[in-house]
Scaffold this motif. Sequence first.
Motif, mmCIF file in Angstrom:
data_model
loop_
_atom_site.group_PDB
_atom_site.id
_atom_site.type_symbol
_atom_site.label_atom_id
_atom_site.label_comp_id
_atom_site.label_asym_id
_atom_site.label_seq_id
_atom_site.Cartn_x
_atom_site.Cartn_y
_atom_site.Cartn_z
ATOM 1 N N ALA A 111 0.829 -1.209 0.000
ATOM 2 C CA ALA A 111 0.000 0.000 0.000
ATOM 3 C C ALA A 111 0.864 1.260 0.000
ATOM 4 O O ALA A 111 0.597 2.206 -0.758
ATOM 5 N N VAL A 112 1.908 1.281 0.830
ATOM 6 C CA VAL A 112 2.804 2.442 0.877
ATOM 7 C C VAL A 112 3.483 2.635 -0.469
ATOM 8 O O VAL A 112 3.603 3.761 -0.976
ATOM 9 N N THR A 113 3.944 1.531 -1.062
ATOM 10 C CA THR A 113 4.597 1.604 -2.374
ATOM 11 C C THR A 113 3.648 2.173 -3.419
ATOM 12 O O THR A 113 4.020 3.065 -4.196
ATOM 13 N N ALA A 114 2.425 1.649 -3.464
ATOM 14 C CA ALA A 114 1.451 2.109 -4.454
ATOM 15 C C ALA A 114 1.122 3.583 -4.268
ATOM 16 O O ALA A 114 1.015 4.340 -5.250
ATOM 17 N N ILE A 115 0.983 4.023 -3.026
ATOM 18 C CA ILE A 115 0.668 5.425 -2.754
ATOM 19 C C ILE A 115 1.804 6.333 -3.214
ATOM 20 O O ILE A 115 1.577 7.393 -3.820
ATOM 21 N N LEU A 116 3.058 5.943 -2.928
ATOM 22 C CA LEU A 116 4.207 6.739 -3.368
ATOM 23 C C LEU A 116 4.247 6.854 -4.878
ATOM 24 O O LEU A 116 4.484 7.944 -5.434
ATOM 25 N N ILE A 117 4.023 5.752 -5.573
ATOM 26 C CA ILE A 117 4.080 5.766 -7.042
ATOM 27 C C ILE A 117 2.975 6.643 -7.613
ATOM 28 O O ILE A 117 3.214 7.495 -8.488
ATOM 29 N N VAL A 118 1.746 6.465 -7.135
ATOM 30 C CA VAL A 118 0.618 7.244 -7.654
ATOM 31 C C VAL A 118 0.808 8.732 -7.365
ATOM 32 O O VAL A 118 0.533 9.589 -8.223
ATOM 33 N N ALA A 119 1.292 9.063 -6.166
ATOM 34 C CA ALA A 119 1.512 10.467 -5.817
ATOM 35 C C ALA A 119 2.557 11.100 -6.723
ATOM 36 O O ALA A 119 2.375 12.229 -7.205
ATOM 37 N N SER A 120 3.653 10.394 -6.980
ATOM 38 C CA SER A 120 4.703 10.941 -7.834
ATOM 39 C C SER A 120 4.234 11.069 -9.275
ATOM 40 O O SER A 120 4.559 12.049 -9.959
ATOM 41 N N ILE A 121 3.480 10.091 -9.748
ATOM 42 C CA ILE A 121 2.948 10.144 -11.115
ATOM 43 C C ILE A 121 2.122 11.417 -11.301
ATOM 44 O O ILE A 121 2.285 12.154 -12.287
ATOM 45 N N ASN A 122 1.242 11.692 -10.356
ATOM 46 C CA ASN A 122 0.361 12.846 -10.496
ATOM 47 C C ASN A 122 1.080 14.158 -10.215
ATOM 48 O O ASN A 122 0.700 15.203 -10.761
ATOM 49 N N ALA A 123 2.118 14.128 -9.388
ATOM 50 C CA ALA A 123 2.884 15.342 -9.130
ATOM 51 C C ALA A 123 3.561 15.830 -10.408
ATOM 52 O O ALA A 123 3.504 17.017 -10.744
ATOM 53 N N VAL A 124 4.207 14.924 -11.133
ATOM 54 C CA VAL A 124 4.849 15.308 -12.393
ATOM 55 C C VAL A 124 3.791 15.705 -13.412
ATOM 56 O O VAL A 124 3.985 16.648 -14.202
ATOM 57 N N ASN A 125 2.667 15.013 -13.406
ATOM 58 C CA ASN A 125 1.587 15.334 -14.339
ATOM 59 C C ASN A 125 1.058 16.746 -14.106
ATOM 60 O O ASN A 125 0.754 17.477 -15.054
ATOM 61 N N PHE A 126 0.964 17.166 -12.846
ATOM 62 C CA PHE A 126 0.451 18.494 -12.525
ATOM 63 C C PHE A 126 1.396 19.588 -13.007
ATOM 64 O O PHE A 126 0.951 20.646 -13.448
ATOM 65 N N VAL A 127 2.699 19.359 -12.904
ATOM 66 C CA VAL A 127 3.667 20.413 -13.216
ATOM 67 C C VAL A 127 3.982 20.480 -14.707
ATOM 68 O O VAL A 127 4.659 21.412 -15.162
#
Length: 400
Positions: A143-159
Motif C-alpha cells: 500500500a505504501v509503495t502504491a501510494i508513493l508511485i501514484v503520488a509521484s505520477i500525479n505530481a509530475v503530471n500536474f507540473v
Amino acid sequence: MRIYFFIAAIAGGATFLLTPLIRHLAIEFGAVGEVRARDVHKVPTPRMGGVAMMLGFLVSMCFASQLSLTEGLFHDNLQPVIISIGAVLICLLGVCDDRWDLDWMLKLSGQLIISVFVAWGGLKVVSLPFGSLVATSPSISMAVTAILIVASINAVNFVDGLDGLASGIVAIGGIAFAIYSYIIARNSPSYASMATMIDVALLGICVGFILHNWHPAKLFMGDSGSMLLGYLVTCASIVMTGRLDPTTIHASIYLPVFMPILLPILVLFLPVLDMILAIVRRVSKGQSPMHPDRMHLHHRMLRIGHSVQGAVLILWGWAALISFGSIMILFFEARYVAIGFVIAAILLTVATLYPYARHRIPEIREENAALAAARAMNGRPKHSTDTVAEEDKAPTGGKA
C-alpha cells in the motif's frame, strides 16, 4: 562511472531519434492537443512524446543487461522486468488519455492498479524509520509503495504545463538521485546499482526529449510522458532507499533515516508542492481535485511577466537548489551548505520577482504621484472666484 554515462547516452540518443517518428504517429493516431483555455501554447500540438521516452528507456535497459558492470543486476532478479512492464503499462495508460482524454477517476484507477501490480511483483518499500514493513505486514508495504508511485505520477503530471518544464525538473532530480545512489553503491562489493542505472536512463530520456520539446515545442510528452517520468523516478527511489539498512551504512551517508519517504519528495519538491496547492485550492472551492485551472506555479510565473523560457529556467533553478541542496551535506559541512542554500535562494527569489518588480515599481510611483497631487489639490487655499461662486449659491432667506 563510464558505464552509467554510456547508458544515459544510449537512452538519450534513442529517445532523440525516435521522437520525430512518434510525432508522426501521434498525428496519424489523432493524439493532438487542442488549445484549451488553460493552455499556454497557441496552436494544436501532437502529444504522446512519452512513447519515445518509454522506448528509449527500454533500449537502454537492453544495453545495460549486456554490459559487464550491470549485467549482474538482471540475473535471478525480476525487478528490472517488473519495472519495465510497469513503464510500458503506465505509458499506454497515458497514451489512452492523450488520445481520448480519460475521466480522472478512470485514470487514477489505472494508475493504482499498475502501482499495485508493480508492488506485487517485488518492487516494495520494505523498511521505514518506524520499523520493517515486511515484518509487520506485506500488504502495508504494498500500500505504501502504491501510494508513493501514484503520488509521484500525479505530481509530475500536474507540473507538466510548459515546454521542457517537467522533463527538466525530473532530469535535475535524476542527477541528484544518481549521485546519491552511486555513493551508496560504493559501500557494496560491486559498484553496480539498479537505482543508479534507472536514474541515468531517466536522465538520458529527459535530455533526449527536451531537444524536441524546448519552446516552441514540436511535440508534447503528454500524460504518457509525465506519468512515465513520475513512475520511474519513484521506482529508482524505492529500489535504493526501500532496501537500505541504516545499521549497515555510516550515519553521515544514510542521512536522514527518513530517506525512503523524503527522497522522492525532495527530488520532486516543486511538482509535489504544485500538486498539494492545486488540490487544496480546488477542494476549498468545492471542485474536483483534478479540475483544471490556470493557477499552477508555471501559470503564476507567466502572469508576473516571465517568458516561457525564463519561467522554465527559473523553475529548473529552484528544482536544482532543492535537489542538490539535499545531497550536498554528503560532501560539505552542514553550515556551509546552509549558507550556500540561503545565498542561492536569495538570488533565485530576486530572479523570480524581477519582472514583477520591473513593471510594478513604475506603476507604484505613478500611483504615489497621483495621490500626492490629489492631496495637494485638497489642501490648497480656495481661490477668490471659488468664494464668489459659493456666495452666489447661498440662499438669501427672502421670498421670491
